[in-house]
Design a protein around this motif. Structure first.
Motif, PDB file in Angstrom:
ATOM      1  N   ASN A  11       0.804  -1.224   0.000  1.00 49.67           N
ATOM      2  CA  ASN A  11       0.000   0.000   0.000  1.00 49.67           C
ATOM      3  C   ASN A  11       0.838   1.277   0.000  1.00 49.67           C
ATOM      4  O   ASN A  11       0.288   2.371   0.122  1.00 49.67           O
ATOM      5  N   ILE A  12       2.148   1.132  -0.121  1.00 47.23           N
ATOM      6  CA  ILE A  12       3.019   2.307  -0.203  1.00 47.23           C
ATOM      7  C   ILE A  12       3.196   2.660  -1.672  1.00 47.23           C
ATOM      8  O   ILE A  12       3.825   1.920  -2.437  1.00 47.23           O
ATOM      9  N   THR A  13       2.610   3.767  -2.097  1.00 44.61           N
ATOM     10  CA  THR A  13       2.602   4.146  -3.507  1.00 44.61           C
ATOM     11  C   THR A  13       3.976   4.635  -3.955  1.00 44.61           C
ATOM     12  O   THR A  13       4.859   4.910  -3.139  1.00 44.61           O
ATOM     13  N   GLN A  14       4.117   4.782  -5.255  1.00 51.13           N
ATOM     14  CA  GLN A  14       5.375   5.295  -5.803  1.00 51.13           C
ATOM     15  C   GLN A  14       5.644   6.716  -5.323  1.00 51.13           C
ATOM     16  O   GLN A  14       6.792   7.081  -5.055  1.00 51.13           O
ATOM     17  N   ALA A  15       4.606   7.527  -5.208  1.00 50.41           N
ATOM     18  CA  ALA A  15       4.786   8.889  -4.715  1.00 50.41           C
ATOM     19  C   ALA A  15       5.266   8.885  -3.268  1.00 50.41           C
ATOM     20  O   ALA A  15       6.133   9.687  -2.881  1.00 50.41           O
ATOM     21  N   MET A  16       4.731   7.992  -2.461  1.00 49.09           N
ATOM     22  CA  MET A  16       5.172   7.867  -1.070  1.00 49.09           C
ATOM     23  C   MET A  16       6.617   7.397  -1.014  1.00 49.09           C
ATOM     24  O   MET A  16       7.427   7.911  -0.235  1.00 49.09           O
ATOM     25  N   ARG A  17       6.971   6.429  -1.845  1.00 51.63           N
ATOM     26  CA  ARG A  17       8.339   5.924  -1.890  1.00 51.63           C
ATOM     27  C   ARG A  17       9.321   7.033  -2.259  1.00 51.63           C
ATOM     28  O   ARG A  17      10.411   7.124  -1.693  1.00 51.63           O
ATOM     29  N   LEU A  18       8.930   7.865  -3.211  1.00 45.38           N
ATOM     30  CA  LEU A  18       9.812   8.953  -3.630  1.00 45.38           C
ATOM     31  C   LEU A  18      10.050   9.920  -2.483  1.00 45.38           C
ATOM     32  O   LEU A  18      11.192  10.342  -2.232  1.00 45.38           O
ATOM     33  N   ARG A  19       9.008  10.296  -1.774  1.00 45.67           N
ATOM     34  CA  ARG A  19       9.151  11.207  -0.638  1.00 45.67           C
ATOM     35  C   ARG A  19      10.009  10.578   0.457  1.00 45.67           C
ATOM     36  O   ARG A  19      10.874  11.233   1.052  1.00 45.67           O
ATOM     37  N   MET A  20       9.815   9.297   0.729  1.00 44.53           N
ATOM     38  CA  MET A  20      10.616   8.599   1.729  1.00 44.53           C
ATOM     39  C   MET A  20      12.089   8.585   1.319  1.00 44.53           C
ATOM     40  O   MET A  20      12.987   8.803   2.142  1.00 44.53           O
ATOM     41  N   TYR A  21      12.346   8.338   0.041  1.00 46.58           N
ATOM     42  CA  TYR A  21      13.729   8.336  -0.440  1.00 46.58           C
ATOM     43  C   TYR A  21      14.345   9.731  -0.337  1.00 46.58           C
ATOM     44  O   TYR A  21      15.523   9.885   0.016  1.00 46.58           O
ATOM     45  N   GLN A  22      13.556  10.757  -0.606  1.00 48.06           N
ATOM     46  CA  GLN A  22      14.058  12.129  -0.469  1.00 48.06           C
ATOM     47  C   GLN A  22      14.489  12.427   0.961  1.00 48.06           C
ATOM     48  O   GLN A  22      15.494  13.109   1.186  1.00 48.06           O
ATOM     49  N   LEU A  23      13.735  11.912   1.942  1.00 53.90           N
ATOM     50  CA  LEU A  23      14.111  12.102   3.334  1.00 53.90           C
ATOM     51  C   LEU A  23      15.434  11.402   3.641  1.00 53.90           C
ATOM     52  O   LEU A  23      16.284  11.936   4.369  1.00 53.90           O
ATOM     53  N   MET A  24      15.631  10.214   3.096  1.00 51.05           N
ATOM     54  CA  MET A  24      16.902   9.520   3.280  1.00 51.05           C
ATOM     55  C   MET A  24      18.041  10.312   2.649  1.00 51.05           C
ATOM     56  O   MET A  24      19.109  10.484   3.260  1.00 51.05           O
TER      57      MET A  24
END
Length: 234
Positions: A11-24
């Motif tokens: 349920n983690i969308t691509q948009a969510m993944r991108l934001r999470m990666y940006q935080l990393m």
């Protein structure tokens, strides 16, 4: 103020993944999108932190194991980050402990938290919400130490350094940005930060300190204990 939601990886969308990666990327060097993707795909899901505008400001990936230890289940937290403007929030810890309480109640089995720490902020969660953990200053629990080593050996193989109690990778898996690592050095007057730096002197280069905590009522304290009990009642 942050609020938390647990999301299965499906349920983690691509948009969510991108934001999470940006935080990393904002806090760590040498974290590729492929490594981040692989870490998330190897987990069951993630606790995700949202601000009042429903924007992701932090997360922690989780996987639950039934077979690492003979006498206990294990929850392992992988990539974990909170945006700097929200440092100090305990929402992530509270939601994590609530989920642990749910797990213990539904599986009727003891639970340990296995975590690896390349920064003092993650390590400092341990004295905040638990009474006993491995490793800790001035106290050594051989059973916890042995169980931590077992988890590290199974999950990380040759990266596990038995003598030092850290993971040291042949290829860089990501390290804190210099300014973030410098903040650790500046806080060495804190006994737990000093201990962390002593046990993991290569933290700035990406070495990870292997830690283990028993997740049960007698070992938890404060808001973490209340959150754990809440999960036990759900």
């Amino acid at each position: 103020m942050l609020i938390s939601r647990y999301q299965s990886k499906e349920n983690i969308t691509q948009a969510m993944r991108l934001r999470m990666y940006q935080l990393m990327q904002a806090n760590y060097d040498h974290v590729t999108q492929e490594r981040f993707r692989d870490d998330l795909d190897a987990k069951d899901g993630a606790i995700i932190l949202y601000d009042e505008n429903d924007r992701i400001q932090g997360f922690s990936t989780l996987v639950w194991y039934r077979d690492l230890l003979d006498d206990s289940d294990v929850v392992f937290s992988g990539d974990t980050i909170i945006d700097r403007q929200h440092w100090g929030s305990r929402e992530l810890v509270n939601e994590f402990c609530r989920l642990c309480g749910q797990w213990v109640k539904s599986h009727d089995r003891t639970l340990h938290w296995f975590l690896i720490s390349k920064g003092h902020r993650t390590y400092q969660f341990l004295p905040l919400f638990s009474k006993q953990w491995h490793p800790m200053p001035a106290k050594h629990d051989p059973k916890l130490a042995n169980d931590a080593a077992t988890c590290a050996r199974i999950l990380y193989g040759d990266a596990w350094c038995e003598d030092s109690g850290v993971l040291r990778f042949s290829e860089n898996q990501g390290q804190m940005k210099p300014e973030v690592a410098a903040a650790t050095e500046q806080r060495k007057q804190n006994r737990y930060v000093e201990f962390f730096c002593k046990r993991n002197p290569g933290f700035a280069n990406g070495d990870e300190l292997v830690c283990l905590v028993a997740m049960h009522e007698e070992n938890l304290r404060g808001t973490a204990l209340r959150a754990f009990r809440k999960g036990m009642m759900e």
